[in-house]
Design an enzyme around this catalytic site. Structure first.
Site, PDB file in Angstrom:
ATOM      1  N   TYR A  55       0.844  -1.191   0.000  1.00  0.00           N
ATOM      2  CA  TYR A  55       0.000   0.000   0.000  1.00  0.00           C
ATOM      3  C   TYR A  55       0.884   1.248   0.000  1.00  0.00           C
ATOM      4  O   TYR A  55       1.629   1.507   0.948  1.00  0.00           O
ATOM      5  CB  TYR A  55      -0.928   0.033   1.217  1.00  0.00           C
ATOM      6  CG  TYR A  55      -1.912  -1.116   1.312  1.00  0.00           C
ATOM      7  CD1 TYR A  55      -2.171  -1.954   0.231  1.00  0.00           C
ATOM      8  CD2 TYR A  55      -2.597  -1.369   2.491  1.00  0.00           C
ATOM      9  CE1 TYR A  55      -3.072  -2.998   0.325  1.00  0.00           C
ATOM     10  CE2 TYR A  55      -3.509  -2.407   2.592  1.00  0.00           C
ATOM     11  CZ  TYR A  55      -3.731  -3.231   1.510  1.00  0.00           C
ATOM     12  OH  TYR A  55      -4.633  -4.269   1.615  1.00  0.00           O
ATOM     13  N   GLN A 178      -8.213 -13.494   3.902  1.00  0.00           N
ATOM     14  CA  GLN A 178      -8.768 -12.167   3.691  1.00  0.00           C
ATOM     15  C   GLN A 178      -9.250 -12.043   2.239  1.00  0.00           C
ATOM     16  O   GLN A 178      -8.492 -11.703   1.342  1.00  0.00           O
ATOM     17  CB  GLN A 178      -7.733 -11.077   3.999  1.00  0.00           C
ATOM     18  CG  GLN A 178      -8.337  -9.682   3.976  1.00  0.00           C
ATOM     19  CD  GLN A 178      -7.352  -8.588   4.357  1.00  0.00           C
ATOM     20  OE1 GLN A 178      -7.218  -7.591   3.650  1.00  0.00           O
ATOM     21  NE2 GLN A 178      -6.668  -8.768   5.480  1.00  0.00           N
ATOM     22  N   GLY A 286     -12.515   1.174   5.600  1.00  0.00           N
ATOM     23  CA  GLY A 286     -11.552   2.237   5.378  1.00  0.00           C
ATOM     24  C   GLY A 286     -12.277   3.557   5.542  1.00  0.00           C
ATOM     25  O   GLY A 286     -13.505   3.592   5.656  1.00  0.00           O
TER      26      GLY A 286
END
Length: 340
Positions: A55, A178, A286
């Site tokens: 990220y 995930q 998020g």
């Protein structure tokens, strides 16, 4: 209120709402806003934070580490991942080779400012590295105390079985997967969830709001909001595209009265829906603003009645994506392109 649940067949408890910083920290959101969102998450009872080395090429881990620096480490659960190209993106800077795993865990710990992560996750399956090599490297990371548990992300049911079998042989636990999972995208239900249940592995799901589509912010015939993910040219617009058809947006609009009857926003309804699945431990949210965290956390303890769950299925029946082959088809079939 946020609830704390055991993750997989382990003694580790995590918050059932996890704060994640994909596409936000170090990229779309200014650092001050990112720090405010993490503070809102902590004040809401969230103790579990998910990130990845890829990220913003490490910047997201750095920002998260800064945001959590003043918190007691024993009161947090920090999750990160390894697989995609990072750093200088040279020939060994991707995948799940022993070399890349060992270098990546050290880099992640340095950026996060911690001695260990609670769960270290294989961000994808590496078809170019023998699974034995990958799992031995993870075992050594655990033995070195750099990670307490191991997880995977977007692995197929067969790959999850590999992970379970090798981890048992090597004396450590794979406790989580995930995947992307939401009302619209249910590809894990036919195969991944049954295999996970067999081996005591649970799902930590990302995109419970289908990249924001299930919040109702996008409407047929309307220009997408300028500050939304669909307008983001750094990656957001590409990731959301599969959910932006008129057919899907029309069906999503029909969820508004369902949410209203339950006293929820559509975003809260979407998050609560994912948590109704017994194999889902947590949903990752998020945020670009603290208010989004405070609102979405309200879904943590919502129980949706069975008749309403059936009603949702009826509304979305024609637009649900549930082909289990997509987990494999959407995965990389060779190492990501890197420099020679």
């Amino acid at each position: 209120m946020v609830e704390y649940v055991f993750l997989g067949r382990s003694g580790l408890r995590v918050s059932n709402i996890i704060y994640g910083n994909w596409l936000t920290h170090g990229s779309q959101v200014e650092e001050s806003a990112a720090l405010a969102c993490v503070r809102a998450a902590l004040e809401s009872g969230i103790t579990t934070f998910d990130t990845a080395d890829v990220y913003a090429n490490g910047a997201a881990e750095t920002v998260l580490g800064k945001a959590l620096r003043a918190e007691p480490r024993e009161s947090l659960e920090i999750l990160t991942k390894v697989y995609w190209p990072t750093g200088l993106k040279k020939h060994n800077d991707a995948g799940l080779s022993r070399k890349h795993i060992m270098e990546s865990i050290n880099s992640s710990l340095r950026r996060l400012g911690t001695d260990y992560v609670d769960v270290y996750q294989a961000h994808r399956y590496d078809v170019d590295t023998p699974i034995e090599e990958t799992m031995q490297a993870f075992a050594d990371v655990v033995r070195a105390g750099k990670a307490l548990y191991i997880g995977v992300s977007e692995w197929t049911s067969e790959q999850i079985e590999y992970a379970h079998d090798f981890s048992r042989e090597l004396g450590f636990q794979v406790i989580s997967n995930q995947p992307q999972y939401n009302m619209l995208y249910r590809v894990i239900e036919p195969e991944v969830i049954p295999m996970s249940e067999k081996y005591g592995i649970q799902q930590i799901v990302w995109s419970p709001m289908a990249q924001g589509v299930l919040s109702g912010k996008y409407k047929v015939g309307h220009t997408v909001p300028s500050n939304s993910r669909a307008a983001d040219t750094k990656g957001g617009a590409r990731t959301i595209q599969r959910f932006m058809s008129d057919e899907i947006l029309t069906a999503v609009e029909k969820l508004e009265p369902v949410a209203r009857e339950l006293g929820l926003t559509r975003a809260q309804l979407a998050i609560a829906w994912t948590l109704q699945n017994d194999n889902v431990a947590s949903a990752i949210i998020g945020a670009s603003r603290p208010e989004q965290v405070l609102e979405n956390v309200k879904a943590a303890d919502v129980v949706i009645p069975a008749d309403v769950m059936a009603r949702i299925d009826g509304i979305l029946a024609d637009v649900i994506i549930d082909d289990p082959r997509l987990t494999w088809e959407n995965a990389p079939h060779e190492r990501p392109a890197i420099q020679d």
